[in-house]
Design an enzyme around this catalytic site. Sequence first.
Site, PDB file in Angstrom:
ATOM      1  N   SER A 140       0.828  -1.203   0.000  1.00  0.00           N
ATOM      2  CA  SER A 140       0.000   0.000   0.000  1.00  0.00           C
ATOM      3  C   SER A 140       0.859   1.249   0.000  1.00  0.00           C
ATOM      4  CB  SER A 140      -0.862  -0.008   1.262  1.00  0.00           C
ATOM      5  OG  SER A 140      -1.449   1.256   1.458  1.00  0.00           O
ATOM      6  N   TYR A 148      -1.559  -0.222  10.510  1.00  0.00           N
ATOM      7  CA  TYR A 148      -1.787  -0.932   9.247  1.00  0.00           C
ATOM      8  C   TYR A 148      -0.574  -0.776   8.323  1.00  0.00           C
ATOM      9  CZ  TYR A 148      -3.458  -1.417   4.442  1.00  0.00           C
ATOM     10  OH  TYR A 148      -3.578  -1.748   3.122  1.00  0.00           O
ATOM     11  N   LYS A 198       2.231  -3.513   6.780  1.00  0.00           N
ATOM     12  CA  LYS A 198       2.499  -3.681   5.337  1.00  0.00           C
ATOM     13  C   LYS A 198       3.995  -3.505   5.072  1.00  0.00           C
ATOM     14  CE  LYS A 198      -1.386  -4.725   3.405  1.00  0.00           C
ATOM     15  NZ  LYS A 198      -1.563  -5.988   2.666  1.00  0.00           N
TER      16      LYS A 198
END
Length: 345
Positions: A125, A150, A154
């Site tokens: 991302s 998050y 990643k």
Amino acid sequence: MRVLVTGGAGYLGSHTLLELLGQGHEALVVDDFRNASPVALERVRALSNGGAFGVERLDIRDAPRLVEAARAFRPEAAIHFAGLKSVGESGARALDYWDVNVGGTVALLRALEEAGCGLVIFSSSATVYGEPAEPRPFREDDPVRPANVYGRTKAAAEAVLRDWAAAAPGRAALLLRYFNPVGAHASGRIGEDPRGVPENLMPFLAQVATGRRAALRIWGSDYPTPDGTGVRDYIHVEDLAEAHVAALARARHLAGAGGGAEAFNLGTGKGTSVLEMLRAFEAVVGRPLPHEMAPRRSGDVAEMRADCSRAAADLGWRARRDLRAMVESLWRWQSANPDGYGTDG
Ligand code: UFG
């Protein structure tokens, strides 16, 4: 190729699965359906005229079952979508995010090792970049300094993949950093179906248009952008699906040249503000949509855009669909399926 697709029933997974089948690949979907519906796969099956794919319902951290599935299928490559993806909830559920996103990636790589598979395409991302240091599009060699849980999971999974690729010759990992994926398949039969109240702009706007939500709240109108609202690089999910198929060829090439890991930004390079998106949506729906200005949302940045020149050069891929196609396809999906796949209760 035989491709193992984790999270293949999800939003990006189902669109990529359909594209893979259309390009003559064979697939095995591994999904625990915690945030996806089996109906999506039924529809992919219909859209691909009975396409060549199998389904295993399992959590990727269930190592014995994952190894068994991988050994039986003997994948030549894996596309790894499975993971938790809400920036908003990741702070409060930090350990779940680390466990699924990082632990799940480790479990997958072990299973691939057992099955003799050395090519992985990873769903990363743009959030790994964090705050832009300068007002310009992000390049892949910009520093990775994510600003939320998050994003940190990643970035950590990217690091795991880099180390895995470096640990033996002939392994290739492609780290695809998505900007803002939106829209739906042109058929309107598959699309994004978030559980509960959508956190992201496009699914929220679509639910305002169907009347399921009262009004869009625009988080911040005092950003240093042309109209004061946040600017993002939205990319059509079908363009993204095509990029994954292009990435398979690149991974094979990279492995043949000794192996390694490479990151690619996937976006259009164009910025669209929240207000511009609202206007584009209103134009497609044919009526004004209720909205109100609200304070900034914590953790948001003014602008994020991708420099996509590496993907153009090395994947031979670029986004082809414009904003109107993104909004029209989303509206086709949402108006035909106002309750998504009907699993929201
Ligand atoms: N926005 C609103 N109202 C809403 C929802 C969003 O005004 O109800 C605004 C946001 O403030 C932002 C823009 O719309 O300016 C886009 O917001 P999204 O939540 O749709 O997307 P983000 O750019 O915040 O986040 C997305 C993904 C993340 C990913 C990140 C990477 O959702 O998973 O891009 O940059 F990490």
